[in-house]
Scaffold this motif. Structure first.
Motif, PDB file in Angstrom:
ATOM      1  N   GLU A  31       0.866  -1.180   0.000  1.00 25.09           N
ATOM      2  CA  GLU A  31       0.000   0.000   0.000  1.00 25.09           C
ATOM      3  C   GLU A  31       0.904   1.232   0.000  1.00 25.09           C
ATOM      4  OE1 GLU A  31      -3.392   0.073   0.053  1.00 25.09           O
ATOM      5  OE2 GLU A  31      -3.567  -2.098   0.128  1.00 25.09           O
ATOM      6  N   LEU A  32       0.661   2.154  -0.914  1.00 18.39           N
ATOM      7  CA  LEU A  32       1.422   3.401  -0.973  1.00 18.39           C
ATOM      8  C   LEU A  32       0.447   4.573  -0.976  1.00 18.39           C
ATOM      9  CD1 LEU A  32       4.018   2.467  -3.749  1.00 18.39           C
ATOM     10  CD2 LEU A  32       4.374   2.470  -1.280  1.00 18.39           C
ATOM     11  N   CYS A  33       0.806   5.627  -0.255  1.00 19.43           N
ATOM     12  CA  CYS A  33      -0.056   6.802  -0.154  1.00 19.43           C
ATOM     13  C   CYS A  33       0.754   8.069  -0.438  1.00 19.43           C
ATOM     14  CB  CYS A  33      -0.667   6.885   1.241  1.00 19.43           C
ATOM     15  SG  CYS A  33      -1.673   5.433   1.644  1.00 19.43           S
ATOM     16  N   PHE A  34       0.108   9.003  -1.136  1.00 25.29           N
ATOM     17  CA  PHE A  34       0.742  10.258  -1.517  1.00 25.29           C
ATOM     18  C   PHE A  34      -0.279  11.375  -1.308  1.00 25.29           C
ATOM     19  CE2 PHE A  34       2.401   6.742  -3.905  1.00 25.29           C
ATOM     20  CZ  PHE A  34       3.773   6.924  -3.900  1.00 25.29           C
ATOM     21  N   ASN A  43      -4.602  13.785  -3.636  1.00 19.70           N
ATOM     22  CA  ASN A  43      -4.152  12.543  -3.019  1.00 19.70           C
ATOM     23  C   ASN A  43      -4.176  11.381  -4.004  1.00 19.70           C
ATOM     24  OD1 ASN A  43      -7.084  12.315  -2.704  1.00 19.70           O
ATOM     25  ND2 ASN A  43      -6.630  10.557  -1.423  1.00 19.70           N
ATOM     26  N   LEU A  44      -3.254  10.472  -3.776  1.00 20.97           N
ATOM     27  CA  LEU A  44      -3.085   9.267  -4.579  1.00 20.97           C
ATOM     28  C   LEU A  44      -2.851   8.116  -3.623  1.00 20.97           C
ATOM     29  CD1 LEU A  44      -2.492   7.774  -7.319  1.00 20.97           C
ATOM     30  CD2 LEU A  44      -0.100   8.480  -7.007  1.00 20.97           C
ATOM     31  N   ASP A  45      -3.700   7.100  -3.704  1.00 17.09           N
ATOM     32  CA  ASP A  45      -3.546   5.887  -2.895  1.00 17.09           C
ATOM     33  C   ASP A  45      -3.423   4.711  -3.850  1.00 17.09           C
ATOM     34  OD1 ASP A  45      -3.982   7.334  -0.487  1.00 17.09           O
ATOM     35  OD2 ASP A  45      -6.139   7.225  -0.838  1.00 17.09           O
ATOM     36  N   LEU A  46      -2.401   3.880  -3.638  1.00 19.76           N
ATOM     37  CA  LEU A  46      -2.150   2.749  -4.523  1.00 19.76           C
ATOM     38  C   LEU A  46      -2.145   1.440  -3.751  1.00 19.76           C
ATOM     39  CD1 LEU A  46       0.827   4.256  -6.560  1.00 19.76           C
ATOM     40  CD2 LEU A  46      -1.575   4.124  -7.275  1.00 19.76           C
ATOM     41  N   HIS A  47      -2.725   0.417  -4.358  1.00 17.83           N
ATOM     42  CA  HIS A  47      -2.685  -0.939  -3.829  1.00 17.83           C
ATOM     43  C   HIS A  47      -2.003  -1.792  -4.903  1.00 17.83           C
ATOM     44  CE1 HIS A  47      -3.875  -4.548  -1.673  1.00 17.83           C
ATOM     45  NE2 HIS A  47      -4.244  -5.044  -2.838  1.00 17.83           N
ATOM     46  N   ILE A  48      -0.825  -2.293  -4.576  1.00 21.11           N
ATOM     47  CA  ILE A  48      -0.039  -3.068  -5.542  1.00 21.11           C
ATOM     48  C   ILE A  48      -0.019  -4.518  -5.079  1.00 21.11           C
ATOM     49  CG2 ILE A  48       2.218  -3.348  -6.633  1.00 21.11           C
ATOM     50  CD1 ILE A  48       2.690  -0.335  -5.917  1.00 21.11           C
ATOM     51  N   LYS A  49      -0.454  -5.417  -5.956  1.00 20.44           N
ATOM     52  CA  LYS A  49      -0.443  -6.852  -5.666  1.00 20.44           C
ATOM     53  C   LYS A  49       0.208  -7.543  -6.854  1.00 20.44           C
ATOM     54  CE  LYS A  49      -3.287 -10.635  -4.078  1.00 20.44           C
ATOM     55  NZ  LYS A  49      -4.622 -11.074  -3.665  1.00 20.44           N
ATOM     56  N   GLY A  50       1.433  -8.026  -6.632  1.00 21.11           N
ATOM     57  CA  GLY A  50       2.202  -8.582  -7.739  1.00 21.11           C
ATOM     58  C   GLY A  50       2.504  -7.479  -8.727  1.00 21.11           C
ATOM     59  N   ASP A  51       2.088  -7.645  -9.986  1.00 20.29           N
ATOM     60  CA  ASP A  51       2.301  -6.591 -10.981  1.00 20.29           C
ATOM     61  C   ASP A  51       1.009  -5.830 -11.299  1.00 20.29           C
ATOM     62  OD1 ASP A  51       0.961  -8.511 -12.420  1.00 20.29           O
ATOM     63  OD2 ASP A  51       2.341  -8.534 -14.108  1.00 20.29           O
ATOM     64  N   SER A  52      -0.058  -6.077 -10.509  1.00 19.46           N
ATOM     65  CA  SER A  52      -1.334  -5.378 -10.694  1.00 19.46           C
ATOM     66  C   SER A  52      -1.447  -4.207  -9.728  1.00 19.46           C
ATOM     67  CB  SER A  52      -2.508  -6.325 -10.465  1.00 19.46           C
ATOM     68  OG  SER A  52      -2.509  -7.342 -11.424  1.00 19.46           O
ATOM     69  N   TYR A 101      -7.130   8.400  -7.298  1.00 21.23           N
ATOM     70  CA  TYR A 101      -6.389   9.625  -7.567  1.00 21.23           C
ATOM     71  C   TYR A 101      -7.419  10.743  -7.571  1.00 21.23           C
ATOM     72  CZ  TYR A 101      -3.430  12.906 -10.295  1.00 21.23           C
ATOM     73  OH  TYR A 101      -2.721  13.986 -10.751  1.00 21.23           O
ATOM     74  N   ASN A 102      -7.339  11.642  -6.585  1.00 20.21           N
ATOM     75  CA  ASN A 102      -8.360  12.666  -6.399  1.00 20.21           C
ATOM     76  C   ASN A 102      -7.743  14.057  -6.275  1.00 20.21           C
ATOM     77  OD1 ASN A 102     -10.503  10.712  -6.166  1.00 20.21           O
ATOM     78  ND2 ASN A 102      -9.736  10.270  -4.129  1.00 20.21           N
ATOM     79  N   TRP A 103      -8.370  15.025  -6.953  1.00 25.83           N
ATOM     80  CA  TRP A 103      -8.024  16.440  -6.815  1.00 25.83           C
ATOM     81  C   TRP A 103      -9.219  17.067  -6.120  1.00 25.83           C
ATOM     82  CZ3 TRP A 103      -5.081  20.174  -5.972  1.00 25.83           C
ATOM     83  CH2 TRP A 103      -5.344  21.484  -6.348  1.00 25.83           C
ATOM     84  N   LEU A 104      -8.972  17.599  -4.902  1.00 21.84           N
ATOM     85  CA  LEU A 104     -10.057  18.082  -4.058  1.00 21.84           C
ATOM     86  C   LEU A 104      -9.861  19.555  -3.707  1.00 21.84           C
ATOM     87  CD1 LEU A 104      -9.951  14.965  -1.708  1.00 21.84           C
ATOM     88  CD2 LEU A 104     -11.399  15.284  -3.722  1.00 21.84           C
ATOM     89  N   THR A 158       1.424  15.952 -12.528  1.00 19.45           N
ATOM     90  CA  THR A 158       1.862  16.554 -11.273  1.00 19.45           C
ATOM     91  C   THR A 158       2.827  15.627 -10.545  1.00 19.45           C
ATOM     92  OG1 THR A 158       1.063  17.718  -9.312  1.00 19.45           O
ATOM     93  CG2 THR A 158       0.007  15.629  -9.817  1.00 19.45           C
ATOM     94  N   GLU A 159       3.341  16.118  -9.433  1.00 20.96           N
ATOM     95  CA  GLU A 159       4.126  15.318  -8.500  1.00 20.96           C
ATOM     96  C   GLU A 159       3.410  15.352  -7.159  1.00 20.96           C
ATOM     97  OE1 GLU A 159       8.197  16.558  -8.257  1.00 20.96           O
ATOM     98  OE2 GLU A 159       8.508  16.348 -10.415  1.00 20.96           O
ATOM     99  N   VAL A 160       3.350  14.202  -6.488  1.00 21.26           N
ATOM    100  CA  VAL A 160       2.653  14.108  -5.206  1.00 21.26           C
ATOM    101  C   VAL A 160       3.606  13.491  -4.188  1.00 21.26           C
ATOM    102  CG1 VAL A 160       0.551  13.352  -4.046  1.00 21.26           C
ATOM    103  CG2 VAL A 160       0.550  13.644  -6.524  1.00 21.26           C
ATOM    104  N   ALA A 161       3.711  14.126  -3.018  1.00 20.84           N
ATOM    105  CA  ALA A 161       4.639  13.682  -1.971  1.00 20.84           C
ATOM    106  C   ALA A 161       4.160  12.402  -1.302  1.00 20.84           C
ATOM    107  CB  ALA A 161       4.795  14.786  -0.925  1.00 20.84           C
TER     108      ALA A 161
END
Length: 143
Positions: A37-40, A57-66, A71-74, A133-136
């Motif tokens: 799980e990665l969050c930005f 904000n950007l939240d990612l769930h990585i499982k294997g290569d999927s 991704y939200n602009w608020l 964009t770039e997100v921290a």
């Protein structure tokens, strides 16, 4: 006759039972796929107001290569963009289809996300879309 019925009943019982070991093996194999799980998040405060904050904000769930995620602009004072993404990752580069809703219109875009140690760099297939964009990187909330 009683022995024959007992043997027949035992055989039927054995045949009707499932093999629990095969189910355990398949669930164990699914668990061996690496997940992450990665969050930005970026916050942009208004200079004249502490109450109004634009958030990306950007939240990612990585499982294997999927990869799946949000991704939200608020923006505080404008129409917001909420979307989900689905794609694949290879060498810290995600290629995904991004489906989002903004100003009452559903849109789809192809995006690329390059993962760095401290940020994600996002580029869309249309420079005028406002997706680039770039997100921290931040710590994900653990519930």
């Amino acid at each position: 006759m009683k022995i024959t019925l007992a043997i027949l009943a035992s055989l039927l019982l054995c045949i009707s039972c499932k093999n629990p070991k095969s189910e355990e093996i398949s669930s164990e194999n699914e668990e061996t796929v690496a997940t992450e799980e990665l969050c930005f998040r970026n916050e942009y405060s208004f200079p004249d107001s502490t109450e109004n904050i634009d958030v990306l904000n950007l939240d990612l769930h990585i499982k294997g290569d999927s990869v799946t995620g949000n991704y939200n602009w608020l923006p505080a004072l404008k129409d917001q963009r909420h979307g989900t993404l689905e794609g694949t990752i290879e060498n810290k580069t995600i290629t995904a289809t991004y489906r989002y809703m903004q100003e009452g219109i559903e849109e789809t875009a192809e995006i690329t996300i390059v993962l760095k140690d401290d940020k994600a760099i996002i580029t869309g297939d249309n420079p005028n879309s406002g997706l680039d964009t770039e997100v921290a990187k931040i710590q994900c909330n653990v519930d």
